[in-house]
Motif scaffolding. Sequence first.
Motif, PDB file in Angstrom:
ATOM      1  N   VAL A 142      -9.344 -19.708   0.125  1.00 11.82           N
ATOM      2  CA  VAL A 142      -8.136 -19.052  -0.380  1.00 11.82           C
ATOM      3  C   VAL A 142      -8.427 -17.570  -0.567  1.00 11.82           C
ATOM      4  O   VAL A 142      -9.358 -17.190  -1.283  1.00 11.82           O
ATOM      5  N   MET A 143      -7.612 -16.717   0.062  1.00 14.16           N
ATOM      6  CA  MET A 143      -7.861 -15.283   0.067  1.00 14.16           C
ATOM      7  C   MET A 143      -6.656 -14.503  -0.443  1.00 14.16           C
ATOM      8  O   MET A 143      -5.507 -14.791  -0.101  1.00 14.16           O
ATOM      9  N   VAL A 144      -6.918 -13.486  -1.270  1.00 16.25           N
ATOM     10  CA  VAL A 144      -5.881 -12.538  -1.679  1.00 16.25           C
ATOM     11  C   VAL A 144      -5.550 -11.635  -0.491  1.00 16.25           C
ATOM     12  O   VAL A 144      -6.445 -11.145   0.193  1.00 16.25           O
ATOM     13  N   VAL A 145      -4.270 -11.433  -0.238  1.00 16.22           N
ATOM     14  CA  VAL A 145      -3.823 -10.567   0.861  1.00 16.22           C
ATOM     15  C   VAL A 145      -3.538  -9.178   0.305  1.00 16.22           C
ATOM     16  O   VAL A 145      -2.763  -9.031  -0.643  1.00 16.22           O
ATOM     17  N   ASP A 146      -4.141  -8.142   0.894  1.00 18.96           N
ATOM     18  CA  ASP A 146      -4.028  -6.800   0.327  1.00 18.96           C
ATOM     19  C   ASP A 146      -3.900  -5.749   1.414  1.00 18.96           C
ATOM     20  O   ASP A 146      -4.831  -5.517   2.188  1.00 18.96           O
ATOM     21  N   THR A 147      -2.739  -5.076   1.455  1.00 14.64           N
ATOM     22  CA  THR A 147      -2.536  -4.009   2.438  1.00 14.64           C
ATOM     23  C   THR A 147      -3.202  -2.709   2.018  1.00 14.64           C
ATOM     24  O   THR A 147      -3.276  -1.766   2.807  1.00 14.64           O
ATOM     25  N   GLY A 148      -3.702  -2.640   0.785  1.00 17.79           N
ATOM     26  CA  GLY A 148      -4.354  -1.426   0.304  1.00 17.79           C
ATOM     27  C   GLY A 148      -5.861  -1.454   0.435  1.00 17.79           C
ATOM     28  O   GLY A 148      -6.533  -0.503   0.031  1.00 17.79           O
ATOM     29  N   SER A 149      -6.419  -2.524   0.995  1.00 23.75           N
ATOM     30  CA  SER A 149      -7.872  -2.653   1.156  1.00 23.75           C
ATOM     31  C   SER A 149      -8.222  -2.909   2.615  1.00 23.75           C
ATOM     32  O   SER A 149      -7.414  -3.459   3.372  1.00 23.75           O
ATOM     33  N   SER A 150      -9.427  -2.545   2.993  1.00 28.16           N
ATOM     34  CA  SER A 150      -9.847  -2.681   4.387  1.00 28.16           C
ATOM     35  C   SER A 150     -10.811  -3.842   4.605  1.00 28.16           C
ATOM     36  O   SER A 150     -10.543  -4.746   5.397  1.00 28.16           O
ATOM     37  N   LEU A 151     -11.929  -3.843   3.912  1.00 33.79           N
ATOM     38  CA  LEU A 151     -12.954  -4.849   4.163  1.00 33.79           C
ATOM     39  C   LEU A 151     -12.544  -6.207   3.606  1.00 33.79           C
ATOM     40  O   LEU A 151     -12.153  -6.332   2.451  1.00 33.79           O
ATOM     41  N   THR A 152     -12.626  -7.235   4.445  1.00 30.57           N
ATOM     42  CA  THR A 152     -12.454  -8.611   3.990  1.00 30.57           C
ATOM     43  C   THR A 152     -13.784  -9.101   3.448  1.00 30.57           C
ATOM     44  O   THR A 152     -14.832  -8.879   4.065  1.00 30.57           O
ATOM     45  N   TRP A 153     -13.778  -9.746   2.287  1.00 31.95           N
ATOM     46  CA  TRP A 153     -15.009 -10.306   1.733  1.00 31.95           C
ATOM     47  C   TRP A 153     -14.682 -11.605   1.004  1.00 31.95           C
ATOM     48  O   TRP A 153     -13.541 -11.840   0.610  1.00 31.95           O
ATOM     49  N   TYR A 338      12.954  13.276  -3.794  1.00 28.74           N
ATOM     50  CA  TYR A 338      12.442  11.986  -3.328  1.00 28.74           C
ATOM     51  C   TYR A 338      11.089  12.133  -2.644  1.00 28.74           C
ATOM     52  O   TYR A 338      10.268  11.214  -2.663  1.00 28.74           O
ATOM     53  N   SER A 339      10.865  13.267  -2.016  1.00 25.58           N
ATOM     54  CA  SER A 339       9.612  13.492  -1.294  1.00 25.58           C
ATOM     55  C   SER A 339       8.693  14.452  -2.032  1.00 25.58           C
ATOM     56  O   SER A 339       7.779  15.036  -1.436  1.00 25.58           O
ATOM     57  N   SER A 340       8.921  14.636  -3.333  1.00 27.26           N
ATOM     58  CA  SER A 340       8.072  15.535  -4.110  1.00 27.26           C
ATOM     59  C   SER A 340       6.664  14.974  -4.291  1.00 27.26           C
ATOM     60  O   SER A 340       5.732  15.712  -4.621  1.00 27.26           O
ATOM     61  N   LEU A 341       6.497  13.678  -4.072  1.00 30.90           N
ATOM     62  CA  LEU A 341       5.185  13.031  -4.102  1.00 30.90           C
ATOM     63  C   LEU A 341       5.014  12.214  -2.833  1.00 30.90           C
ATOM     64  O   LEU A 341       5.997  11.730  -2.263  1.00 30.90           O
ATOM     65  N   PRO A 342       3.778  12.020  -2.361  1.00 30.28           N
ATOM     66  CA  PRO A 342       3.576  11.103  -1.230  1.00 30.28           C
ATOM     67  C   PRO A 342       3.978   9.692  -1.642  1.00 30.28           C
ATOM     68  O   PRO A 342       3.837   9.317  -2.807  1.00 30.28           O
ATOM     69  N   THR A 343       4.494   8.905  -0.693  1.00 32.27           N
ATOM     70  CA  THR A 343       4.970   7.554  -0.995  1.00 32.27           C
ATOM     71  C   THR A 343       4.206   6.525  -0.173  1.00 32.27           C
ATOM     72  O   THR A 343       4.134   6.627   1.054  1.00 32.27           O
ATOM     73  N   ILE A 344       3.651   5.539  -0.865  1.00 29.32           N
ATOM     74  CA  ILE A 344       2.884   4.458  -0.238  1.00 29.32           C
ATOM     75  C   ILE A 344       3.664   3.164  -0.370  1.00 29.32           C
ATOM     76  O   ILE A 344       4.299   2.916  -1.392  1.00 29.32           O
ATOM     77  N   ILE A 345       3.613   2.307   0.641  1.00 27.69           N
ATOM     78  CA  ILE A 345       4.122   0.946   0.502  1.00 27.69           C
ATOM     79  C   ILE A 345       2.913   0.036   0.371  1.00 27.69           C
ATOM     80  O   ILE A 345       1.945   0.148   1.125  1.00 27.69           O
ATOM     81  N   ASP A 346       2.943  -0.848  -0.633  1.00 26.82           N
ATOM     82  CA  ASP A 346       1.740  -1.616  -0.982  1.00 26.82           C
ATOM     83  C   ASP A 346       2.118  -3.033  -1.396  1.00 26.82           C
ATOM     84  O   ASP A 346       3.076  -3.235  -2.142  1.00 26.82           O
ATOM     85  N   SER A 347       1.346  -4.006  -0.938  1.00 26.01           N
ATOM     86  CA  SER A 347       1.632  -5.406  -1.254  1.00 26.01           C
ATOM     87  C   SER A 347       1.064  -5.840  -2.594  1.00 26.01           C
ATOM     88  O   SER A 347       1.473  -6.866  -3.134  1.00 26.01           O
TER      89      SER A 347
END
Length: 464
Positions: A142-153, A338-347
């Motif tokens: 069972v794995m947590v799914v994360d769009t903000g991380s790269s390495l799977t461990w 609306y664009s005064s800060l960078p915007t990230i989409i994250d799971s």
Amino acid sequence: MAPSPLLLAAFSLLFAVATPIRDITDACSSQVQAADFEHLNGTALHLPLHHPRGPCSPAAVPSDLPFSAVLTHDAARISSFAARLAKTPSSSAARPITTTSASSLYRPDSSLASVPLTPGTSFGVGNYVTRMGLGTPAKPYVMVVDTGSSLTWLQCSPCRISCHRQSGPVFDPKTSSSYSSVSCSTQQCTDLSTATLNPAACSSSDVCIYQASYGDSSFSVGYLSKDTVSFGSNSVPNFYYGCGQDNEGLFGQSAGLMGLARNKLSLLYQLAPTLGYSFSYCLPSSSSSGYLSIGSYNPGQYSYTPMVASNLDDSLYFIKLSGMTVAGKSLSVSSSEYSSLPTIIDSGTVITRLPTSVYTALSKAVAGAMKGTKRADAYSILDTCFIGQASQLRTPAVTMDFAGGASLKLKAQNLLVDVDSSTTCLAFAPARSAAIIGNTQQQSFSVVYDVKSNKIGFAAGGCK
């Protein structure tokens, strides 16, 4: 299959207390059987995705976990993103590895990177989970799914230092005929610095050591490894991942983390030669079914917004929020705010953060549209709260618009989050260094990340 944050209007159990236990058991049995159909369908990999509080989640969080714990985790994640974007150490930062137990992994070296050595708050409380097979013969984890991380461990036996409690047995490399450790001289070992934002280290036997640390002081340290990864009856050899020997913090009951960020060591990029550079998901509520799909998708069903190039962190997914409406009226802020800060989409972020002026205007507009609803006291960082539950209240139509014409038309469960049995709050907060589109707003939408074409798409009604 279900989560409610990858989105949490989201941490509300939508199963009524009166729901018969037998009905839930039967539903879970059906979902477990459905999980057997994880497969490569043509050129796409399709996996069931579970809400952390869903009754069928294979790694459920405690049902009595207060929502304040979710917000604590969320705040730590936000701080971690802020540190990454500023390219400075986070507030949870790290002390040098000097413990006696760590010496079993490392040779003395004053240039070793540092990681936090105290367990953090729960990393897994707001994240969706799925299953991944590993090894030969393959076994599911069972794995947590994360769009903000790269390495799977994932945690590995013998857990020389520490393993947290997980659902199912810990992976044992000795039982896999296709397992091998990765030497320090490989390109993959060098690539760890961009995948984990920590330099790699090296064992006395020339095995590459990874260090993955997170904003809440949770971390995983272990050996970079290579093995066969499997989904259903389909397998891909030579998959690089972390074999964790020191995993501290509360990662729910997951075995580890599946990274989907834009990095050559992420699961997405390693599967891309076979499946292509795209993935999609639908983050379910605790009473619906969700999915994670890697590979080809139906492009006609989505409205798209371009991925925005950024030199702040090229592994994250940046987009541009261009406007918001409440009850058909645009918020009273200029378009530039609306664009005064960078915007990230994250799971993995539960509560969406907006530029302060935009948040203030949204809060005022929603409160005005719900003026007949009794207000409640603020709850932690959530200051626009009401008496009642999201599903029981009449909420205004709220739309988030993005550059290129994409939009999210939010339902009550995307707009409000139930913080306890009698209170619901606006699921937004002001941002300091970056705006983040969290999983509460994404819940029940199909979201596609087409990395090859540099665009992200949204479609309503994604979860079934």
